[in-house]
Structure formats: structure tokens, C-alpha cells
Design a protein around this motif. Structure first.
Motif, PDB file in Angstrom:
ATOM      1  N   TRP A   1     -11.189 -34.864 -20.944  1.00  0.00           N
ATOM      2  CA  TRP A   1      -9.747 -35.217 -21.044  1.00  0.00           C
ATOM      3  C   TRP A   1      -9.412 -36.358 -20.098  1.00  0.00           C
ATOM      4  N   ASP A   2      -8.841 -37.477 -20.730  1.00  0.00           N
ATOM      5  CA  ASP A   2      -8.387 -38.639 -19.941  1.00  0.00           C
ATOM      6  C   ASP A   2      -6.897 -38.443 -19.669  1.00  0.00           C
TER       7      ASP A   2
ATOM      8  N   TYR B   1     -13.013 -30.097 -20.099  1.00  0.00           N
ATOM      9  CA  TYR B   1     -13.965 -30.465 -21.146  1.00  0.00           C
ATOM     10  C   TYR B   1     -13.730 -29.597 -22.353  1.00  0.00           C
ATOM     11  N   ARG B   2     -14.293 -30.094 -23.532  1.00  0.00           N
ATOM     12  CA  ARG B   2     -14.272 -29.262 -24.725  1.00  0.00           C
ATOM     13  C   ARG B   2     -15.404 -29.708 -25.637  1.00  0.00           C
ATOM     14  N   GLN B   3     -15.823 -28.740 -26.553  1.00  0.00           N
ATOM     15  CA  GLN B   3     -16.836 -29.038 -27.554  1.00  0.00           C
ATOM     16  C   GLN B   3     -16.428 -28.319 -28.830  1.00  0.00           C
TER      17      GLN B   3
ATOM     18  N   SER C   1     -13.799 -26.134 -17.489  1.00  0.00           N
ATOM     19  CA  SER C   1     -13.422 -27.083 -16.458  1.00  0.00           C
ATOM     20  C   SER C   1     -14.370 -26.958 -15.296  1.00  0.00           C
ATOM     21  N   ASP C   2     -14.683 -28.058 -14.619  1.00  0.00           N
ATOM     22  CA  ASP C   2     -15.544 -28.035 -13.433  1.00  0.00           C
ATOM     23  C   ASP C   2     -14.712 -28.099 -12.162  1.00  0.00           C
TER      24      ASP C   2
END
Length: 583
Positions: A572-573, A561-563, A555-556
Motif C-alpha cells: 500500500w502506497d 501488504y496483500r495477495q 503487515s510488517d
């Protein structure tokens, strides 16, 4: 002068004879025969005869004066007695009343038949077969018992009893018949009855004569010697005697036979003899006034003449009768099986009782029925709730249904508040809010109303109850353990327990998904598992390809986020609750 003296003597003798007649029979009799002065003396010996002895006394009178006439001579006598009033050369046939040539008779001259089926012959009103007599016997030649009839009609009458039948005869108008019954036309019914009464009295079995008896039954055709003297039907003859009274033709015939045969038919001269002898068998004195019903114009004394009285045996006891002479207890106006005196609805066949006298019938299947037969103020209960419509605050709806307990039936309650939260159901988006919970204006739980719980329905009752139950369970287990191991608490206080090191803590499972929407998890060193959405269980994941690589998450500070396995980075929405690939 001699002529005047002769007539005075006749009058004196006549008055003397009448003074000697029995008081209970002849005192009030008025002889209607045009020949009265010529036969008054015939009955002079009946002085002081009681009703009980009348039958036998009449028998003696008409038997001792009877002169036998040979049967061969009867042709001319019968033709004379029944001469047609319209043509002196004709006779009037008894049943058909047809005027017929007196010379056209049917008989046998040696072995030769004279005449045909329409010719006339002689009929014995009391059949020979019902008395076992022949035309050689005095009874077989008795002129009182013989009349001229059409041969074919005589043949059909045969030896039948007289009575009421239903099948009309095809030749004799007004005649009816059955297997063993013959009914003549109304015009001669009384004639038949009086002939049979004469035969019953005349022949009592004296000497070689038969004993003939009128009986109140039909089907008397002889089957044995003892049955050959009966003929019916007595009480029907009693009625016919009254319905068809003596007329001048019958009086003339009686006088003509008297002049030839020497005896008379007393029931033509004195009609009341019939009631004196057979009244007890066929009649009654209902009002006890000394008159038989058949001679009493109002035998039940109800004020309605018997000729117009439909109920001849009305018992009068403070009860009036209608125009037909009937009391309410004798009528069933609507034919429902209940007489009018007990029928609350005399003109309604579907109702007869009204227990509460409210005008509505007790029969629920009938017209205008009473749903509450014991409540005089109520007839209908349209909603079946046990409360009559007159008293029902909400007719048409069960008053017992009141979900908000405000004493107003829901069928008529414009302000139903099912959960009693102060918001009526019409405006309440949350109709199951528990009592005592603070709500929003739309009736939903103020505390739990959020985006994740849009219905506003509180989960507190379920969670709270579960926690309470868990606490109670832990307490019970703890108490049980302590009681079974009294030193446990001491050991705990002494920290004499095995410390749980971090290495013994279970590792939480890891969860991830791939681009195809499959969900995976891994627990410690156990194999990777995949979620089976159909069976709703975790299964061990087995693949010929390499096992999926665990996703990477970071996360920022603003986004997540993910990969997955070197694939594109996804963000993520939070609005649409899904992972989107970064452009």
C-alpha cells in the motif's frame, strides 16, 4: 349772391338732417363718400330707429325707392359701372380683375351664341336658384346684385355658397373652391359681403318678391322650395366686410346705381349697419364696453391691439399677458396638452408635473424624471433601492444587501465578513465557518483543519445536530416503551433478558478488489457481491469461472501488504493512496 345763398342753404339742410339721425347708429358716423352731399338726405327717415327695427326700416327705404331696370338694358349699365381705369374701351372683370374688351360679351342672338368661354357675361352674386327668381323679376334685374365676370369663371362659381375653400382655381388667381363653396379674391371679398347684406335686407318676401336670408352655413343649394331663399355663409361675410372695407370704386358704383335705379346699398354708406344688425349673431362685446369686437381695437381689454392679439378672448384677473396678448391659461407652449398656467415645464413636451417642486418631472418616461416625486431633496435613485442618490451611502447598489450586518452596504463595504469569523472574505479560505468557532488566520475551523479536510469547513454542525436528534429520538422511544410495559425496567434489573451470545452476533462483511479494479464483498454465508458503479448498487456476482478468492492481508509493522488468489504481493502506497506490486 344767389350762389352763396344756395350753398349756405345746402349746408343748413345737411346739418338739420344729421341732427335727426338715430343716436345709437349715426351720431358718430363719418360718411366717407366723395358724393356725401348728394345722398345724405336719403336716410333722413331713419330718425329714432332702434337696432331691432333697423332691418325692416332699411328694407322699406331701399324698396320704395327702387325702380326696376329691364335686364336687356343691364349690359350697358354694368359696362359703365366697371369701366377699366386703364382703357376706356375695356371693363374690369369682377373675380379675375382682368381688363377685358367691353364689346366681347357672351350672349345669345336668337339661337346663335355670341362670344366664347373667355368672353364676359353677367353674374348674379345672389344666384337666381337660391331665390327662385328670373331676370323678368325686379330681383333678377337689380343692378346692385349683378357684376361682369369671365364666362368660364362664372360657370365654375355656379350656385355655390360664399365661404372659405382650399382648392385653387386654375384661371382665377386668388379664387378657391370646394363642392359647394366659392371663395373670391381678397380684393372683392368685402364687395361680395355688402352685396349679400343688401339682398338680405332688400327682399323680405313682400308681394311677389322672394324672402332672401343670409345663413351661417354652407351647402344651401336648394333641394326644396323652402330652401331656395338661403345663401351662406353669414358670419364669414361679416368678417369679409371688415377685412375688405369700402373703397372709392365701390362708393362710385353705389352712386351710379342710385342715379339709375333710385336706391342705395346702405352697407356701403354706413358700414356699422352690418354690426348693428348681425353683430349679435357673429360677434360679441367681450369687454362690455359697448363696442362690438369687430370694431373694438382691444375687445378683451388686455392692452394688446386685436390686430396683434393671438388670444382675443383673454380673461384678465391679476394675470399679465405676453406680447401676443395671451394669458398662461390660453397657452400650451410645448404642445403636451397642459396649459402653461398648470404646466411645471412649459417647454418640455415630456413633462408637466413636479409634485415636490425639485425641478425634476414626475413622468418617469420623460426627460429629467424624478425617481422620488415626493422628496424635494432627491431626483435620482440610480440603484432603485428607494434611497435618493444625494442621501445614498452606496449609490448604484441596493443598500439592503448587507451580508455581514455591519450596516455598510456590500456595494461599498471594503471589509465584508460573510461568516463573521473575524476574517474578511477577501482573505477567508472558509467563508462558511459557523459563528463562535475558533479559526486559523485563513478563516478556517482550527479543530477540523487537517489533510483530510483541507477546506477547513467544520462538519460539527451536521454531526452534532444529527447526534442530538438521535438522542432525542432514543429518549422518546424509550419513554414510550417504558410507559407501555411498566415491568420492563424490573425485568432488566433482574437480568431477566435473553443474553446475546457471540454466535448470534452478525459477522462483518469482507471487502476486496481484483487487478481489474472490481470491488467485491461477502456477508456471512451469503453469495459474493460485486459493486455496480453505474447503478451504485451491490449485485450478486455470477461467473462461469471460479469465484474470486478472498485476498490475504498482513503487515510488517511498517507497511501493509496483500495477495489476491496467488497473484503478486502488493504494498500500500499511502502517499498516492493505491496498491503497488512489489518488485
Amino acid at each position: 349772391m344767389r350762389t352763396i345763398s344756395f350753398f349756405i342753404s345746402i349746408i343748413f339742410i345737411t346739418m338739420l338732417l344729421f341732427s335727426q339721425l338715430p343716436e345709437d347708429h349715426l351720431e358718430s358716423k363719418v360718411l366717407t363718400s366723395v358724393y356725401s352731399n348728394e345722398y345724405d338726405g336719403y336716410y333722413v327717415n331713419l330718425t329714432d330707429v332702434s337696432i331691432v327695427d333697423l332691418h325692416s326700416e332699411l328694407n322699406e327705404l331701399i324698396s320704395t325707392s327702387h325702380t326696376k331696370i329691364y335686364y336687356v338694358d343691364n349690359w350697358d349699365h354694368i359696362a359703365e359701372f366697371h369701366k377699366s381705369p386703364y382703357d376706356e374701351g375695356n371693363i374690369t372683370l369682377f373675380y379675375t380683375q382682368r381688363s377685358h374688351d367691353s364689346n366681347d360679351s357672351r350672349w345669345y342672338d336668337g339661337g346663335t351664341l355670341i362670344g366664347n368661354d373667355d368672353s364676359w357675361n353677367r353674374e348674379h352674386i345672389w344666384p337666381k336658384s337660391h331665390g327662385d327668381f328670373t331676370t323678368d323679376d325686379i330681383v333678377g334685374t337689380d343692378l346692385h346684385n349683378i357684376v361682369p365676370t369671365d364666362y368660364s369663371v362664372n360657370y365654375d362659381r355656379w350656385a355655390k355658397d360664399f365661404g372659405e375653400a382650399s382648392t385653387p382655381h386654375n384661371e382665377c388667381s386668388g379664387c378657391y373652391y370646394a363642392d359647394y363653396i366659392w371663395e373670391p379674391p381678397n380684393i372683392v371679398k368685402g364687395d361680395v359681403a355688402r352685396i349679400l347684406f343688401y339682398m338680405d335686407v332688400r327682399y323680405e318676401g313682400l308681394g311677389d318678391e322672394p324672402s332672401l336670408e343670409l345663413v351661417d352655413k354652407t351647402s344651401t343649394y336648394p333641394t326644396s322650395s323652402s330652401g331656395k331663399t338661403e345663401l351662406g355663409k353669414l358670419c364669414t361675410m361679416y368678417q369679409w366686410h371688415v377685412l375688405d372695407p369700402v373703397d372709392s370704386r365701390e362708393l362710385e358704383r353705389n352712386m351710379a346705381i342710385f342715379e339709375i335705379q333710385g336706391n342705395r346699398n346702405p352697407f356701403i354708406d354706413y358700414s356699422d349697419f352690418v354690426m348693428d344688425i348681425w353683430g349679435a349673431d357673429c360677434d360679441s362685446d367681450f369687454d362690455n364696453d359697448g363696442l362690438w369686437g369687430i370694431e373694438d381695437s382691444d375687445d378683451d381689454n388686455d392692452g394688446v391691439d386685436d390686430n396683434n392679439d393671438s388670444c382675443l378672448r383673454t380673461i384678465i384677473s391679476n394675470e399679465s399677458v405676453n406680447d401676443d396678448g395671451c394669458g398662461l391659461y390660453e397657452l400650451d407652449s410645448d404642445g403636451d396638452g397642459y396649459t402653461d398656467d398648470v404646466d411645471a415645464f412649459v417647454n418640455d413636451i415630456s413633462q408637466w408635473a413636479d409634485s415636490d417642486s425639485d425641478g425634476c418631472g414626475d413622468n418617469l418616461e420623460g426627460n429629467n424624471s424624478d425617481s422620488l416625486p415626493n422628496d424635494p431633496s432627491e431626483c435620482n435613485d440610480s440603484d432603485g433601492d428607494g434611497i435618493g442618490d444625494n442621501s445614498d451611502s452606496c449609490p448604484g447598489f441596493d443598500d439592503a444587501i448587507d451580508v455581514d450586518s455591519d450596516n455598510v452596504s456590500d456595494g461599498c463595504d471594503d471589509f465584508i465578513d460573510s461568516d463573521n469569523d473575524g476574517v474578511i472574505d477577501e482573505n477567508d479560505d472558509c467563508e462558511n465557518t459557523p459563528l463562535g468557532i475558533q479559526t486559523t488566520p485563513n478563516g478556517c475551523n482550527l479543530i477540523f483543519n487537517s489533510n483530510n479536510n483541507p477546506s477547513g469547513e467544520s462538519k460539527f454542525p451536521v454531526i452534532g445536530i444529527s447526534i442530538v436528534l438521535l438522542i432525542v429520538l432514543i429518549a422518546i422511544v424509550s419513554i414510550t416503551v417504558v410507559r407501555s410495559n411498566p415491568n420492563l425496567l424490573q425485568n432488566i434489573f433482574n437480568k431477566d433478558t435473553t443474553e446475546i451470545t457471540p454466535s448470534t452476533k452478525p459477522e462483518p462483511p469482507k471487502h476486496w478488489s481484483d487487478d481489474e479494479g472490481n470491488n467485491f464483498r461477502k456477508m456471512g454465508d451469503n453469495p459474493v457481491q460485486i459493486w455496480d458503479d453505474d447503478e451504485k448498487i451491490w449485485n450478486t456476482f455470477e461467473s462461469e469461472i471460479k469465484k474470486p478468492e478472498l485476498p490475504k492481508h498482513w503487515s510488517d509493522g511498517e507497511f501493509n501488504y496483500r495477495q489476491i488468489a496467488g497473484g503478486p504481493i502488493q504494498k500500500w502506497d499511502d502517499n498516492n493512496k493505491k496498491w503497488d506490486s512489489e518488485g
